[in-house]
Scaffold this active site. Structure first.
Site, PDB file in Angstrom:
ATOM      1  N   GLU A 142       0.733  -1.121   0.073  1.00  0.00           N
ATOM      2  CA  GLU A 142       0.077   0.110   0.048  1.00  0.00           C
ATOM      3  C   GLU A 142       1.010   1.118  -0.218  1.00  0.00           C
ATOM      4  O   GLU A 142       1.815   1.392   0.946  1.00  0.00           O
ATOM      5  CB  GLU A 142      -0.943   0.058   1.438  1.00  0.00           C
ATOM      6  CG  GLU A 142      -1.934  -1.233   1.417  1.00  0.00           C
ATOM      7  CD  GLU A 142      -2.616  -0.605   2.492  1.00  0.00           C
ATOM      8  OE1 GLU A 142      -4.022  -1.006   2.359  1.00  0.00           O
ATOM      9  OE2 GLU A 142      -2.602  -0.280   3.396  1.00  0.00           O
ATOM     10  N   CYS A 143       0.645   2.215  -0.948  1.00  0.00           N
ATOM     11  CA  CYS A 143       1.378   3.591  -0.969  1.00  0.00           C
ATOM     12  C   CYS A 143       2.636   3.464  -0.938  1.00  0.00           C
ATOM     13  O   CYS A 143       3.385   2.873  -2.069  1.00  0.00           O
ATOM     14  CB  CYS A 143       0.876   4.323   0.208  1.00  0.00           C
ATOM     15  SG  CYS A 143       0.762   6.410  -0.179  1.00  0.00           S
TER      16      CYS A 143
END
EC number: 6.3.5.9
Length: 435
Positions: free
Chosen positions: A328-329
């Site tokens: 994520e990210c």
């Protein structure tokens, strides 16, 4: 009908009014009195809940009306069982949220306060104004969507005369002043581009929390504050997310720290074995895991160390040959080919995806996201709709892999950050809040 836990919502007309400073001081001051205080935070913020937990001695959870449905909100509110008091910190202004509603509303602090019956304590930054502060409070109290207003706390009060002037007008309008905080520049918390510096990075955090508690206890009528706490009906039946695997290797260090407490709690309740490892310490994920999860954080601040972490990257590549890896990210960026830092230096990442990102020209990407999966993601099949939040300053230079999802902002407009999928590897810029 049984009542839920008594609580208060700490809200304000705008960001920067002093909500977090007051909240942390209250949490520690009330905990020092022997009260069991359950903190919550409105919206998708990662950083404030970690400070809450340090101040209160128990985990703080996000309550997000845009991304979460009511069963999930009620499950999380149930975490206050056994507590003496809830302190719910709002986000931005009391009525602020996306223009378009999400799963349980627009994600405003007012909606959550009304849902659980927690009266609002309105924090007013009165710097540069006098009696007009009372007009602001009155307007907030009379808004058609207003939760009950328990009272106000004045912040950045310049002098006793300044305080008396505002108190007199509040009294005239029937508004209760619960405290007045004088100006104190030495009690602010340091900030970074995603918000406050994280709690675990804060040198002398205990001393800061104690100082905030002393400050709040000296200038807020805590007995009056406790007397105005309220509660609505007990939370209804709750629902927790189904975890994506039974044994999860989770990256946890200064570069990978953005993990929602509600996600960890859902995993714990389901009996998941969490196997933490540190990429910055060049640790490979546990080969006995079913899934590797790389959360967000600040990999751009540690890009050189990640690039040099040969055991970590080799172990990650070996794992991805047969089992799922998700990022994520910041974790997504590390799964990519290269990360270009603010000085223009390119750092080799894991190379499991073709993604190339850059911080050389910072551009803000911020807001809620809905994602309709085009390919499976651990725990969710293709076609599932997920809800999350995106907040970063990186720019995509290359994103050659198949898209993971059709991603839209809160208004339903498509965004370019679709995420990527290659083999067993998936990644996205949005942080998953709920599915």
């Amino acid at each position: 009908m049984s009542e839920g836990p008594k609580g208060l919502a700490i809200a304000a007309p705008a960001s920067g009014s002093g909500k977090t400073t007051l909240t942390l001081g209250l949490l520690r001051a009330l905990t020092r009195r022997g009260l069991r205080v359950q903190p919550f935070k409105n919206g998708p913020d990662y950083i404030d809940p970690a400070f809450h937990a340090a101040a209160a001695g128990r985990a703080s959870f996000n309550l997000d009306g845009w991304a979460m449905d009511r069963p999930q909100l009620h499950a999380l509110a149930g975490q206050a069982a056994g507590a003496d008091l809830v302190i719910f910190e709002g986000a931005m202004g009391l009525y602020d949220g996306p223009a378009d509603p999400g799963r349980s509303g627009r994600g405003t602090s007012a909606e959550i306060a009304r849902m659980f019956g927690w009266p609002v304590v309105l924090v007013l930054d009165v710097k540069g104004q006098g009696q007009s502060a009372a007009a602001t409070a009155l307007g907030f109290a009379r808004h058609p969507e207003a939760p009950p207003l328990a009272g106000v706390i004045l912040n950045h009060v310049a002098s006793p005369r300044h305080e008396a002037m505002i108190r007199a007008e509040m009294d005239r309008l029937g508004l209760r002043v619960l405290g007045a905080l004088p100006r104190r520049s030495d009690l602010s918390l340091p900030e970074r581009h995603l918000g406050l510096v994280q709690a675990e990075e804060q040198a002398g955090l205990e001393a800061t929390l104690e100082a905030l508690a002393d400050f709040v206890a000296a200038h807020v009528d805590l007995e009056a504050l406790l007397s105005v706490a309220g509660a609505g009906p007990a939370p209804g039946a709750g629902a927790w997310a189904v975890p994506p695997a039974g044994r999860i290797a989770l990256a946890r260090d200064a570069a990978f720290s953005f993990v929602y407490p509600h996600m960890l709690e859902a995993w714990r309740r389901a009996g998941v074995t969490v196997l933490p490892f540190s990429p910055l310490a060049d640790q490979a994920p546990d080969p006995s895991a079913d899934l590797v999860w790389l959360p967000g954080g600040y990999p751009e601040l540690h890009a050189g160390r990640i690039a040099a972490a040969t055991r970590f990257k080799a172990g990650l590549r070996a794992f991805a040959e047969t089992r799922s890896v998700h990022g994520e990210c910041g974790g997504y960026m590390v799964l990519g080919a290269r990360l270009v830092d603010a000085e223009g230096r390119a750092h080799a990442m894991a190379g499991l995806l073709g993604l190339v990102t850059s911080y050389e020209k910072r551009r803000l990407h911020l807001g809620y996201r809905s994602a309709d999966l085009l390919a499976p993601l651990p725990g969710y099949g293709a076609g599932s709709r997920l809800y999350g939040h995106e907040f970063h300053y990186s720019t995509i230079l290359e994103q050659p892999d198949a898209p993971l999802a059709k991603v839209c902002d809160a208004a339903g407009a498509p965004v370019a950050e679709t995420g990527s999928v290659r083999g067993h590897v998936t990644g996205s810029f949005f942080h998953l809040i709920a599915g």
